[in-house]
Motif scaffolding. Structure first.
Motif, PDB file in Angstrom:
ATOM      1  N   ARG A 605       9.636 -18.536  27.633  1.00 34.72           N
ATOM      2  CA  ARG A 605       9.146 -17.271  27.993  1.00 34.72           C
ATOM      3  C   ARG A 605       7.681 -17.386  28.011  1.00 34.72           C
ATOM      4  NH1 ARG A 605      13.134 -13.412  27.299  1.00 34.72           N
ATOM      5  NH2 ARG A 605      11.446 -11.744  27.011  1.00 34.72           N
ATOM      6  N   PRO A 606       7.266 -17.899  29.306  1.00 35.37           N
ATOM      7  CA  PRO A 606       5.698 -18.176  29.265  1.00 35.37           C
ATOM      8  C   PRO A 606       4.956 -16.593  29.497  1.00 35.37           C
ATOM      9  CG  PRO A 606       6.949 -18.847  31.411  1.00 35.37           C
ATOM     10  CD  PRO A 606       7.796 -18.545  30.340  1.00 35.37           C
ATOM     11  N   GLY A 607       3.826 -16.821  28.692  1.00 35.26           N
ATOM     12  CA  GLY A 607       3.041 -15.701  28.948  1.00 35.26           C
ATOM     13  C   GLY A 607       3.408 -14.373  27.927  1.00 35.26           C
ATOM     14  N   LYS A 608       4.478 -14.695  27.209  1.00 34.60           N
ATOM     15  CA  LYS A 608       4.857 -13.523  26.258  1.00 34.60           C
ATOM     16  C   LYS A 608       4.249 -13.592  25.120  1.00 34.60           C
ATOM     17  CE  LYS A 608       7.956 -12.036  29.305  1.00 34.60           C
ATOM     18  NZ  LYS A 608       7.604 -10.997  30.119  1.00 34.60           N
ATOM     19  N   THR A 609       3.607 -12.591  24.579  1.00 32.03           N
ATOM     20  CA  THR A 609       3.098 -12.436  23.073  1.00 32.03           C
ATOM     21  C   THR A 609       3.969 -11.669  22.079  1.00 32.03           C
ATOM     22  OG1 THR A 609       1.052 -12.127  24.263  1.00 32.03           O
ATOM     23  CG2 THR A 609       1.157 -11.486  22.202  1.00 32.03           C
ATOM     24  N   TYR A 610       4.152 -12.182  20.709  1.00 28.42           N
ATOM     25  CA  TYR A 610       4.913 -11.754  19.777  1.00 28.42           C
ATOM     26  C   TYR A 610       4.069 -11.357  18.564  1.00 28.42           C
ATOM     27  CZ  TYR A 610       8.654 -13.545  22.832  1.00 28.42           C
ATOM     28  OH  TYR A 610       9.395 -13.721  23.888  1.00 28.42           O
ATOM     29  N   GLY A 611       4.412 -10.622  17.640  1.00 27.82           N
ATOM     30  CA  GLY A 611       3.795  -9.964  16.544  1.00 27.82           C
ATOM     31  C   GLY A 611       4.322 -11.028  15.247  1.00 27.82           C
ATOM     32  N   SER A 645      15.824   0.018  24.725  1.00 25.46           N
ATOM     33  CA  SER A 645      15.083   1.306  24.972  1.00 25.46           C
ATOM     34  C   SER A 645      13.792   0.996  25.476  1.00 25.46           C
ATOM     35  CB  SER A 645      14.580   1.763  23.521  1.00 25.46           C
ATOM     36  OG  SER A 645      15.802   1.917  22.766  1.00 25.46           O
ATOM     37  N   ALA A 646      13.576   1.979  26.455  1.00 23.68           N
ATOM     38  CA  ALA A 646      12.471   2.117  27.399  1.00 23.68           C
ATOM     39  C   ALA A 646      11.065   2.348  26.253  1.00 23.68           C
ATOM     40  CB  ALA A 646      12.621   3.362  28.072  1.00 23.68           C
ATOM     41  N   GLU A 647      11.466   3.113  25.102  1.00 16.16           N
ATOM     42  CA  GLU A 647      10.398   3.358  24.267  1.00 16.16           C
ATOM     43  C   GLU A 647       9.913   2.169  23.491  1.00 16.16           C
ATOM     44  OE1 GLU A 647      13.132   6.562  23.845  1.00 16.16           O
ATOM     45  OE2 GLU A 647      13.345   4.677  24.097  1.00 16.16           O
ATOM     46  N   GLY A 648      10.674   0.894  23.789  1.00 10.28           N
ATOM     47  CA  GLY A 648      10.300  -0.291  22.943  1.00 10.28           C
ATOM     48  C   GLY A 648       8.983  -0.918  23.406  1.00 10.28           C
ATOM     49  N   ALA A 649       8.633  -0.623  24.766  1.00  5.83           N
ATOM     50  CA  ALA A 649       7.271  -0.818  25.087  1.00  5.83           C
ATOM     51  C   ALA A 649       6.095  -0.312  24.376  1.00  5.83           C
ATOM     52  CB  ALA A 649       7.149  -0.654  26.786  1.00  5.83           C
ATOM     53  N   ARG A 650       6.428   0.632  23.692  1.00  7.89           N
ATOM     54  CA  ARG A 650       5.374   1.435  23.165  1.00  7.89           C
ATOM     55  C   ARG A 650       5.283   0.812  21.640  1.00  7.89           C
ATOM     56  NH1 ARG A 650       4.562   6.388  25.922  1.00  7.89           N
ATOM     57  NH2 ARG A 650       3.871   7.461  24.023  1.00  7.89           N
ATOM     58  N   ALA A 651       6.039  -0.037  21.214  1.00  4.40           N
ATOM     59  CA  ALA A 651       6.024  -0.755  19.993  1.00  4.40           C
ATOM     60  C   ALA A 651       4.835  -1.227  19.453  1.00  4.40           C
ATOM     61  CB  ALA A 651       7.257  -1.371  19.623  1.00  4.40           C
ATOM     62  N   GLU A 652       4.328  -1.025  18.514  1.00  6.31           N
ATOM     63  CA  GLU A 652       3.181  -1.848  18.014  1.00  6.31           C
ATOM     64  C   GLU A 652       3.419  -3.358  17.589  1.00  6.31           C
ATOM     65  OE1 GLU A 652      -1.267  -1.326  18.006  1.00  6.31           O
ATOM     66  OE2 GLU A 652       0.458   0.071  18.270  1.00  6.31           O
ATOM     67  N   TYR A 653       3.026  -4.275  18.571  1.00  2.00           N
ATOM     68  CA  TYR A 653       3.672  -5.529  18.162  1.00  2.00           C
ATOM     69  C   TYR A 653       2.799  -6.189  16.987  1.00  2.00           C
ATOM     70  CZ  TYR A 653      -0.354  -8.169  20.087  1.00  2.00           C
ATOM     71  OH  TYR A 653      -1.390  -8.869  20.178  1.00  2.00           O
ATOM     72  N   VAL A 654       1.817  -5.758  16.705  1.00  2.00           N
ATOM     73  CA  VAL A 654       1.161  -6.453  15.382  1.00  2.00           C
ATOM     74  C   VAL A 654       1.607  -5.744  14.452  1.00  2.00           C
ATOM     75  CG1 VAL A 654      -0.981  -7.095  16.786  1.00  2.00           C
ATOM     76  CG2 VAL A 654      -0.795  -4.869  15.631  1.00  2.00           C
ATOM     77  N   VAL A 655       2.551  -5.103  14.130  1.00  2.00           N
ATOM     78  CA  VAL A 655       2.890  -4.241  12.867  1.00  2.00           C
ATOM     79  C   VAL A 655       4.399  -4.834  12.632  1.00  2.00           C
ATOM     80  CG1 VAL A 655       3.449  -2.459  11.691  1.00  2.00           C
ATOM     81  CG2 VAL A 655       1.556  -2.508  13.205  1.00  2.00           C
ATOM     82  N   ARG A 656       4.517  -5.574  11.492  1.00  2.00           N
ATOM     83  CA  ARG A 656       5.838  -6.454  11.156  1.00  2.00           C
ATOM     84  C   ARG A 656       6.977  -5.086  11.160  1.00  2.00           C
ATOM     85  NH1 ARG A 656       6.673  -7.757   5.912  1.00  2.00           N
ATOM     86  NH2 ARG A 656       7.823  -9.383   6.283  1.00  2.00           N
TER      87      ARG A 656
END
Length: 718
Positions: A605-611, A645-656
């Motif tokens: 998954r190149p270029g993907k960023t995870y929290g 969920s479409a709303e998933g794109a709005r999830a704050e990735y830096v919050v556990r």
């Protein structure tokens, strides 16, 4: 008088920064006023007004930083939506009674309550601008015959230069409510002299005020202060405290709140030019302002407009509820795509089981706070530790810490331990201080038997950190030798203490760091099996991952965390018996044995960023930036699960995220909600309004504990 800037911290906290022109700051009287303004803002706090972040009235350029209110001033709200309906006026008045009551109980009067000093948020009004507030009986900044305030909303006694006590604030509040109901003040408009005359001698004009409110407001506008009701009585006459504040607001006001919530994040940070060197005149705080945030929210002389974020919580008055004043400091932020819609604001319900006005830890403290401890959670903030019942939010006990530092307390999930300061002797000239490791009695919060000394004749130990507790061993970092100005200039050692015997198992030095900085050298820590894993900040503000052998203390491996920002990686460690899991870039698994890479997602998954990662039931859960919740197998990193969920794109990735048995929970700062994502449906099934930025699962009580800078709340964990 000065300039107010919209400011944003490196961690994403948005504040209003009020600065005073240097030429005015040379006046002793003005500096005193500014200090009193800061003090009054602290008194009212974030529930009803300006949550003060920091202030320095003694600086060459005095300044005051407060949280930013997401909402318009009352005068703009009325100008935008027209006079408010009776239900909104009643709710507004009851909430403002709570705000004034908070001040009056601390013997402070506002003296300048007016529509432009009241910010309207979806969760209640906020009172701001305490430039002329003062303590009762304090005459240092006034003299007989001097009328200080805004003529249209002054009390008769204030208009004559007499003492303005809490009854004077009630008079001004009634004038504000007349304005909210009719769009004009009770004594009309005109020159200050005309207004002052009407305030003193004329009857208020209550034309257009809802009939049921006329006798209540008329009594508040009595010329004799003794005839006016107090704030507690007035609140009861106005509203019963039921419902949410947003339910009473017109759609146009809610839309404006939503627009500002979105717009504040779209402002491009830039340094503004210094204001021209104009004469030190004070502009009218009621002068018309452009409706866009760029004028009113970013640069307005003489008035702090942004204070206390649009937090989650039921609007509250007189202690009938707990209100949470806004988004706190997070480890980072993403640019929101859009603000909440009118419908979303209107329909959101506060689904927390409980909510308390208790501040959370700062970013430089242990990331394990709030910490789980048996049948309770422990919050550490503001130089205090507090045991909290996770089911009700009730405080069971508190104890004070020597410094505002949660690294003095740690839990193994069942027991709590602390570093205890003990003074010896009464004479200040000969008194000595020792430091001990002690277990905390979870029934009373008192320190029990002293397990082991942290300091001794050879090792000073005044600077110390309780890093982790696991498997009957406590791991600490202590400074050796004389403590200098900056804590990193003292040599540090990591030690292990056997909790059963108090014996020091080993001691090993930390590499010397002479940088002149008060930043905590330790970012996160955790112990599992035969490894103590530490995230350590280096002199060049980079992060190293250090793994020590728990049996000997020797460093097993030490490697840099490439690209990690020490401000953003302060999270509880995700470790199991074999691997350490890292986000903030590709999701990676490092072998605990030698620090080598077991797997990472960069190839698949190149270029993907995870929290940050969370381990639960044999899976590694994290938030993928721009997608939402995802899960991988811990052994080889195989994808197992992805949110739909479409709303998933709005999830704050830096919050556990928090993982339950039926739902996984992620946070959206943009919408101010905790989302419950079904582990079967993989879609958002429930929303919980919140302003927390740290979420901890207390599985025994089936609760999620959310903490922010000024509140603590509990949500159901399923």
């Amino acid at each position: 008088m000065g300039t107010v800037y919209l400011a944003r911290s490196a961690g994403g906290r948005t504040v209003a920064l009020k600065t005073v022109h240097a030429r005015i700051a040379t006046e002793t009287e003005f500096r005193t006023r500014f200090r009193l303004e800061s003090d009054a803002a602290r008194v009212i706090g974030g529930r009803y007004g300006a949550q003060v972040v920091e202030a320095d009235p003694l600086a060459d350029t005095p300044w005051l930083a407060t949280e930013y209110v997401l909402g318009p001033p009352l005068d703009e709200a009325v100008r935008l939506a027209g006079p408010l309906p009776e239900a909104a006026v009643r709710a507004l008045g009851a909430a403002l009674c709570g705000a004034l009551g908070q001040l009056h109980r601390s013997d402070v009067v506002h003296r300048d309550l007016k529509p432009s000093n009241i910010m309207v948020t979806a969760f209640g009004p906020k009172v701001i601008d305490f430039g002329i507030a003062r303590a009762l009986g304090d005459d240092r900044l006034t003299h007989a015959g001097a009328a200080v305030g805004t003529p249209a909303f002054m009390s008769p006694e204030q208009a004559t230069g007499a003492e303005h006590d809490p009854a004077g604030d009630v008079f001004a509040l009634a004038g504000v409510l007349v304005f909210a109901a009719t769009g004009r003040g009770p004594f009309g408009d005109g020159q200050p002299a005309d207004l002052l005359y009407r305030v003193r001698y004329a009857e208020p004009d209550l034309t257009g005020v809802p009939a049921a409110l006329v006798p209540v407001l008329a009594r508040c506008l009595a010329k004799d202060p003794a005839e006016r009701p107090g704030t507690t009585e007035l609140a009861g006459l106005l509203h019963d405290g039921s419902g949410e504040f947003a339910d009473h607001l017109p759609d146009a006001v809610l839309a404006e709140i939503g627009r500002r919530a979105s717009e504040v994040w779209q402002v491009a940070p830039q340094r503004l030019p210094a204001p021209p060197d104009q004469p030190a005149t004070v502009p009218s705080a009621d002068a018309p302002a452009a409706p866009r945030l760029s004028r009113r929210g970013l640069l307005l002389a003489g008035s702090v407009l942004g204070v206390a974020g649009a937090g989650a919580g039921v609007w509250a008055w007189l202690g009938r509820g707990e209100s949470a004043p806004g988004p706190g400091t997070g480890p980072g932020y993403t640019q929101p795509k859009a603000g909440p819609s009118v419908g979303a604001l209107k329909k959101k319900k506060l689904d927390s089981v409980w909510q308390k006005q208790t501040g959370g830890p700062s970013d430089d403290q242990s990331p394990d706070v709030p910490m789980v401890a048996g049948d309770q959670v422990v919050l550490v903030a503001n130089a205090e530790a507090r045991g909290v019942d996770p089911g009700s939010g009730a405080s069971r006990w508190t104890f004070s810490l020597y410094a505002d530092d949660s690294w003095q307390v740690a839990s193994d999930g069942t027991h709590v331990y602390r570093i205890q300061r003990v003074e010896h002797g009464q004479d200040p000239a000969t008194k000595t201080v020792s430091w001990f490791l002690a277990e905390v009695d979870l029934a009373t919060g008192k320190a029990g038997k002293q397990i082991a000394p942290v300091s001794d004749a050879r090792h000073n130990g005044i600077l110390s950190r309780l890093l982790a507790v696991a498997d009957g061993t406590a791991y600490l970092a202590i400074s050796h030798g004389k403590v200098k100005r900056y804590e990193r200039q003292s040599p540090w050692f990591v030690i292990a203490v056997d909790l059963a015997s108090g014996r020091r198992k080993w001691s090993d030095p930390v590499p010397f760091h002479p940088a002149e900085s008060d930043d905590n050298h330790f970012i996160a820590a955790g112990a599992t099996g035969d490894r103590l894993v530490l995230f350590q900040q280096t002199n060049d503000n980079k992060v190293r991952i250090v793994a020590r052998d728990t049996r000997t203390g020797r460093v097993a491996w030490d490697k840099p965390w490439q690209g990690a920002d020490p401000r953003f990686v302060r999270d509880p460690l995700a470790v199991d018996g074999s691997h350490l899991y890292l986000g903030y870039g590709p999701l990676r698994a490092l072998r605990l044995s030698d620090g080598g890479s077991a797997w990472d997602t960069s190839a698949a998954r190149p270029g993907k960023t995870y929290g940050p990662a969370v381990l639960k039931d044999g899976a590694v859960y994290t938030v993928e930036k721009g997608l939402g919740l995802v899960a991988f197998g811990p052994g080889g990193g195989q994808p197992r699960w992805a949110e739909k969920s479409a709303e998933g794109a709005r999830a704050e990735y830096v919050v556990r995220p928090v993982i339950g048995s039926e739902y996984a929970y992620t946070y959206s700062r943009t919408d101010g909600v905790l989302r419950a994502v079904g582990l079967t449906s993989r879609t958002t099934e429930q929303l919980y309004t919140t302003s927390g930025n740290r979420f901890v699962a207390h599985r025994k009580s089936r609760m999620i504990i959310a903490s922010g800078p000024s509140f603590l709340a509990g949500f159901p964990l399923r």
